[in-house]
Motif scaffolding. Structure first.
Motif, PDB file in Angstrom:
ATOM      1  N   PRO A 259       0.821  -1.218   0.000  1.00 55.77           N
ATOM      2  CA  PRO A 259       0.000   0.000   0.000  1.00 55.77           C
ATOM      3  C   PRO A 259       0.852   1.264   0.000  1.00 55.77           C
ATOM      4  O   PRO A 259       1.871   1.345   0.695  1.00 55.77           O
ATOM      5  CB  PRO A 259      -0.809  -0.116   1.308  1.00 55.77           C
ATOM      6  CG  PRO A 259      -0.769  -1.567   1.653  1.00 55.77           C
ATOM      7  CD  PRO A 259       0.561  -2.068   1.172  1.00 55.77           C
ATOM      8  N   GLY A 260       0.422   2.232  -0.788  1.00 51.98           N
ATOM      9  CA  GLY A 260       1.072   3.541  -0.801  1.00 51.98           C
ATOM     10  C   GLY A 260       2.352   3.618  -1.591  1.00 51.98           C
ATOM     11  O   GLY A 260       2.872   4.710  -1.832  1.00 51.98           O
ATOM     12  N   ALA A 261       2.898   2.484  -2.026  1.00 52.64           N
ATOM     13  CA  ALA A 261       4.168   2.480  -2.748  1.00 52.64           C
ATOM     14  C   ALA A 261       3.929   2.544  -4.245  1.00 52.64           C
ATOM     15  O   ALA A 261       2.863   2.177  -4.750  1.00 52.64           O
ATOM     16  CB  ALA A 261       4.977   1.229  -2.404  1.00 52.64           C
ATOM     17  N   ALA A 262       4.963   3.009  -4.967  1.00 48.56           N
ATOM     18  CA  ALA A 262       4.929   3.038  -6.418  1.00 48.56           C
ATOM     19  C   ALA A 262       5.922   2.010  -6.951  1.00 48.56           C
ATOM     20  O   ALA A 262       5.762   0.822  -6.698  1.00 48.56           O
ATOM     21  CB  ALA A 262       5.220   4.441  -6.933  1.00 48.56           C
ATOM     22  N   HIS A 263       6.985   2.468  -7.634  1.00 47.15           N
ATOM     23  CA  HIS A 263       7.886   1.530  -8.300  1.00 47.15           C
ATOM     24  C   HIS A 263       9.042   1.057  -7.416  1.00 47.15           C
ATOM     25  O   HIS A 263       9.750   0.132  -7.789  1.00 47.15           O
ATOM     26  CB  HIS A 263       8.445   2.177  -9.580  1.00 47.15           C
ATOM     27  CG  HIS A 263       9.169   1.227 -10.475  1.00 47.15           C
ATOM     28  ND1 HIS A 263       8.553   0.116 -11.033  1.00 47.15           N
ATOM     29  CD2 HIS A 263      10.454   1.210 -10.918  1.00 47.15           C
ATOM     30  CE1 HIS A 263       9.438  -0.530 -11.783  1.00 47.15           C
ATOM     31  NE2 HIS A 263      10.592   0.100 -11.726  1.00 47.15           N
ATOM     32  N   SER A 264       9.237   1.679  -6.254  1.00 48.15           N
ATOM     33  CA  SER A 264      10.372   1.315  -5.398  1.00 48.15           C
ATOM     34  C   SER A 264       9.902   1.059  -3.965  1.00 48.15           C
ATOM     35  O   SER A 264      10.137   1.869  -3.063  1.00 48.15           O
ATOM     36  CB  SER A 264      11.430   2.421  -5.415  1.00 48.15           C
ATOM     37  OG  SER A 264      11.944   2.592  -6.711  1.00 48.15           O
ATOM     38  N   PRO A 265       9.246  -0.071  -3.708  1.00 47.53           N
ATOM     39  CA  PRO A 265       8.708  -0.335  -2.370  1.00 47.53           C
ATOM     40  C   PRO A 265       9.760  -0.319  -1.268  1.00 47.53           C
ATOM     41  O   PRO A 265       9.461   0.070  -0.129  1.00 47.53           O
ATOM     42  CB  PRO A 265       8.089  -1.735  -2.508  1.00 47.53           C
ATOM     43  CG  PRO A 265       7.817  -1.891  -3.963  1.00 47.53           C
ATOM     44  CD  PRO A 265       8.904  -1.140  -4.664  1.00 47.53           C
ATOM     45  N   ALA A 266      11.000  -0.731  -1.564  1.00 49.57           N
ATOM     46  CA  ALA A 266      12.041  -0.739  -0.537  1.00 49.57           C
ATOM     47  C   ALA A 266      12.397   0.656  -0.072  1.00 49.57           C
ATOM     48  O   ALA A 266      12.903   0.839   1.034  1.00 49.57           O
ATOM     49  CB  ALA A 266      13.290  -1.444  -1.061  1.00 49.57           C
ATOM     50  N   VAL A 267      12.133   1.660  -0.900  1.00 50.23           N
ATOM     51  CA  VAL A 267      12.372   3.065  -0.550  1.00 50.23           C
ATOM     52  C   VAL A 267      11.102   3.711  -0.015  1.00 50.23           C
ATOM     53  O   VAL A 267      11.126   4.429   0.982  1.00 50.23           O
ATOM     54  CB  VAL A 267      12.881   3.850  -1.779  1.00 50.23           C
ATOM     55  CG1 VAL A 267      13.006   5.333  -1.463  1.00 50.23           C
ATOM     56  CG2 VAL A 267      14.214   3.299  -2.259  1.00 50.23           C
ATOM     57  N   GLU A 268       9.988   3.441  -0.658  1.00 49.36           N
ATOM     58  CA  GLU A 268       8.741   4.156  -0.364  1.00 49.36           C
ATOM     59  C   GLU A 268       7.962   3.556   0.807  1.00 49.36           C
ATOM     60  O   GLU A 268       7.207   4.274   1.458  1.00 49.36           O
ATOM     61  CB  GLU A 268       7.867   4.152  -1.632  1.00 49.36           C
ATOM     62  CG  GLU A 268       8.513   4.888  -2.795  1.00 49.36           C
ATOM     63  CD  GLU A 268       8.162   4.306  -4.152  1.00 49.36           C
ATOM     64  OE1 GLU A 268       8.531   4.926  -5.161  1.00 49.36           O
ATOM     65  OE2 GLU A 268       7.543   3.221  -4.205  1.00 49.36           O
ATOM     66  N   ALA A 269       8.135   2.276   1.062  1.00 49.39           N
ATOM     67  CA  ALA A 269       7.451   1.614   2.182  1.00 49.39           C
ATOM     68  C   ALA A 269       8.370   0.533   2.753  1.00 49.39           C
ATOM     69  O   ALA A 269       8.081  -0.663   2.669  1.00 49.39           O
ATOM     70  CB  ALA A 269       6.130   1.011   1.716  1.00 49.39           C
ATOM     71  N   PRO A 270       9.504   0.937   3.336  1.00 47.64           N
ATOM     72  CA  PRO A 270      10.510  -0.049   3.750  1.00 47.64           C
ATOM     73  C   PRO A 270      10.039  -1.017   4.824  1.00 47.64           C
ATOM     74  O   PRO A 270      10.386  -2.205   4.794  1.00 47.64           O
ATOM     75  CB  PRO A 270      11.682   0.812   4.236  1.00 47.64           C
ATOM     76  CG  PRO A 270      11.099   2.157   4.523  1.00 47.64           C
ATOM     77  CD  PRO A 270       9.970   2.314   3.562  1.00 47.64           C
ATOM     78  N   GLU A 271       9.252  -0.529   5.798  1.00 48.63           N
ATOM     79  CA  GLU A 271       8.827  -1.426   6.875  1.00 48.63           C
ATOM     80  C   GLU A 271       7.943  -2.551   6.336  1.00 48.63           C
ATOM     81  O   GLU A 271       8.145  -3.731   6.661  1.00 48.63           O
ATOM     82  CB  GLU A 271       8.081  -0.636   7.959  1.00 48.63           C
ATOM     83  CG  GLU A 271       8.953   0.345   8.722  1.00 48.63           C
ATOM     84  CD  GLU A 271       9.119   1.685   8.010  1.00 48.63           C
ATOM     85  OE1 GLU A 271       8.502   1.870   6.923  1.00 48.63           O
ATOM     86  OE2 GLU A 271       9.854   2.544   8.523  1.00 48.63           O
ATOM     87  N   THR A 272       6.968  -2.183   5.498  1.00 44.59           N
ATOM     88  CA  THR A 272       6.067  -3.181   4.926  1.00 44.59           C
ATOM     89  C   THR A 272       6.826  -4.140   4.023  1.00 44.59           C
ATOM     90  O   THR A 272       6.599  -5.360   4.052  1.00 44.59           O
ATOM     91  CB  THR A 272       4.953  -2.480   4.127  1.00 44.59           C
ATOM     92  OG1 THR A 272       4.264  -1.564   4.979  1.00 44.59           O
ATOM     93  CG2 THR A 272       3.963  -3.490   3.576  1.00 44.59           C
ATOM     94  N   THR A 273       7.739  -3.592   3.233  1.00 46.76           N
ATOM     95  CA  THR A 273       8.498  -4.419   2.300  1.00 46.76           C
ATOM     96  C   THR A 273       9.400  -5.397   3.044  1.00 46.76           C
ATOM     97  O   THR A 273       9.450  -6.592   2.721  1.00 46.76           O
ATOM     98  CB  THR A 273       9.338  -3.526   1.370  1.00 46.76           C
ATOM     99  OG1 THR A 273       8.453  -2.663   0.641  1.00 46.76           O
ATOM    100  CG2 THR A 273      10.155  -4.353   0.396  1.00 46.76           C
ATOM    101  N   ALA A 274      10.108  -4.916   4.053  1.00 45.55           N
ATOM    102  CA  ALA A 274      10.995  -5.794   4.818  1.00 45.55           C
ATOM    103  C   ALA A 274      10.198  -6.889   5.523  1.00 45.55           C
ATOM    104  O   ALA A 274      10.606  -8.058   5.532  1.00 45.55           O
ATOM    105  CB  ALA A 274      11.792  -4.980   5.831  1.00 45.55           C
ATOM    106  N   ALA A 275       9.065  -6.530   6.106  1.00 41.68           N
ATOM    107  CA  ALA A 275       8.252  -7.522   6.815  1.00 41.68           C
ATOM    108  C   ALA A 275       7.757  -8.606   5.866  1.00 41.68           C
ATOM    109  O   ALA A 275       7.740  -9.796   6.211  1.00 41.68           O
ATOM    110  CB  ALA A 275       7.073  -6.829   7.498  1.00 41.68           C
ATOM    111  N   ALA A 276       7.355  -8.200   4.647  1.00 42.66           N
ATOM    112  CA  ALA A 276       6.875  -9.176   3.666  1.00 42.66           C
ATOM    113  C   ALA A 276       7.996 -10.126   3.247  1.00 42.66           C
ATOM    114  O   ALA A 276       7.790 -11.344   3.128  1.00 42.66           O
ATOM    115  CB  ALA A 276       6.288  -8.460   2.456  1.00 42.66           C
TER     116      ALA A 276
END
Length: 292
Positions: A259-276
Motif C-alpha cells: 500500500p502507498g508504494a509506487a515503483h520502489s517499495p524498498a524506498v517508499e514503504a521499507p517497513e512493509t516491504t521488509a516484513a513481507a
C-alpha cells in the motif's frame, strides 16, 4: 524518481567488494547484531538506474531476521566498473554475474534472491539457467516482459539519446527537474547526480534496450521449482500492477501489493516491504508451500 532514505550507511551496514569469476562487484553488507547468521543469506539486485543504496532502508531489518544480506551494484553501475562492450550488459551476461556472485556468497548453500525492476529481468536469467540453488526468488516491481508506460518513454530516451547527448544533459534537462518537482532534497539530489554520472554510458544504453525488448519468459520460470514472491507497489508506474498480479498467477507465486508504494517499495514503504520479505523467506526455509 525514487530515492534512498539514507546517504550515509546506517549502523550495521558496511561497504565491501566481492571478487568473483566474472569480476569484482561493489556491495553493501549487513549482518545480525550477533555477527553470526543463523539463516540462509540474501542478495538484492537493483534496477536500471539504481544501485545497492536503493536497499539501505531495508537492509538492517532483513539482517536482524538472522541473515547475511548483500546488496550489489551490477557491472557498469555506480561503484562497479564495466567494459565498453555492449554485450556485457545484456541480460544473459548480467545473469552470469548473478550466478557467480551467488556462488561466492552462499558457499554452496541455498540463498534468497531479490531482483528489483530491471534487476528482476536479470535475476530470472540466473533462476532459469539452474546453476545456483535458490532458497527463494522475489520479483520486486518487475513485469513479465518489456516495460511499458511512463518508464518505457524514459527508457527510449536512455537508449536513443544517451550516447549522443550524454548523461549530464539528460540529468539537466529531464531528471533534475523531476527531482525538484518532487521535492527531493539537495543532499539526495546531489547523490543521484553523482550516481548517474558514475554509470557506464554503454551500460545504461544497452540495459535500456534490454528492458524495452525483454521477451516474456514466465512459462520458463514457472518450470523452476523455487518458492517465488511477486511484490509491487499499488501505484507502480513501471509495469502495471495488474500485469504483475497476472504474472504471479501464471507462476503460482505468492503476491504482495504494498500500500502507498509506487515503483520502489524498498524506498517508499521499507517497513512493509521488509516484513513481507522476512515472512516469505521464513516460510520458504521451512518448506511451507501454502497461501502466503
Amino acid at each position: 524518481m525514487s530515492t534512498p532514505r539514507f546517504l550515509t550507511l546506517p549502523e550495521g551496514v558496511r561497504s565491501d567488494r566481492i571478487e568473483t569469476a566474472t569480476g569484482a562487484f561493489a556491495v553493501l553488507e549487513a549482518l545480525p547484531i550477533s555477527g553470526v547468521p543463523e539463516r540462509w543469506p540474501a542478495i538484492l539486485v537493483p534496477g536500471l538506474t539504481g544501485s545497492k543504496e536503493d536497499f539501505l532502508a531495508i537492509m538492517q531489518p532483513l539482517a536482524q531476521s538472522g541473515r547475511r544480506v548483500i546488496a550489489i551494484d551490477m557491472r557498469g553501475q555506480y561503484e562497479t566498473s564495466g567494459p565498453e562492450d555492449p554485450r556485457a550488459y545484456r541480460c544473459p551476461a548480467l545473469g552470469d554475474d548473478i550466478d557467480s556472485l551467488c556462488q561466492e556468497i552462499s558457499g554452496g548453500e541455498p540463498l534468497h534472491l531479490v531482483g528489483h525492476s530491471f534487476g528482476g529481468l536479470v535475476t530470472r536469467e540466473a533462476v532459469i539457467d539452474g546453476r545456483t540453488k535458490f532458497a527463494s526468488y522475489t520479483l520486486m516491481s518487475t513485469g513479465p516482459a518489456a516495460i511499458v508506460g511512463r518508464r518505457e518513454r524514459f527508457g527510449r530516451v536512455m537508449m536513443d539519446e544517451l550516447p549522443e547527448r550524454g548523461v549530464e544533459r539528460i540529468w539537466n534537462e529531464r531528471l533534475e527537474p523531476e527531482c525538484i518537482a518532487a521535492g527531493v532534497s539537495d543532499e539526495i539530489r546531489a547523490f543521484l547526480h553523482k550516481r548517474l554520472l558514475a554509470n557506464s554510458v554503454t551500460g545504461l544504453a544497452t540495459m535500456a534496450h534490454e528492458v524495452l525488448t525483454a521477451r516474456d519468459r514466465t512459462d520458463e520460470l514457472a518450470e523452476i521449482e523455487v518458492p517465488t514472491l511477486v511484490l509491487f507497489g499499488e501505484h507502480d508506474d513501471g509495469w502495471p500492477p495488474e500485469s504483475q498480479a497476472d504474472m504471479a498467477g501464471r507462476l503460482d507465486a505468492d503476491c504482495v501489493v504494498v500500500p502507498g508504494a509506487a515503483h520502489s517499495p524498498a524506498v517508499e514503504a521499507p517497513e512493509t516491504t521488509a516484513a513481507a520479505l522476512i515472512r516469505f523467506w521464513n516460510l520458504a526455509e521451512t518448506g511451507y508451500h501454502g497461501p502466503f
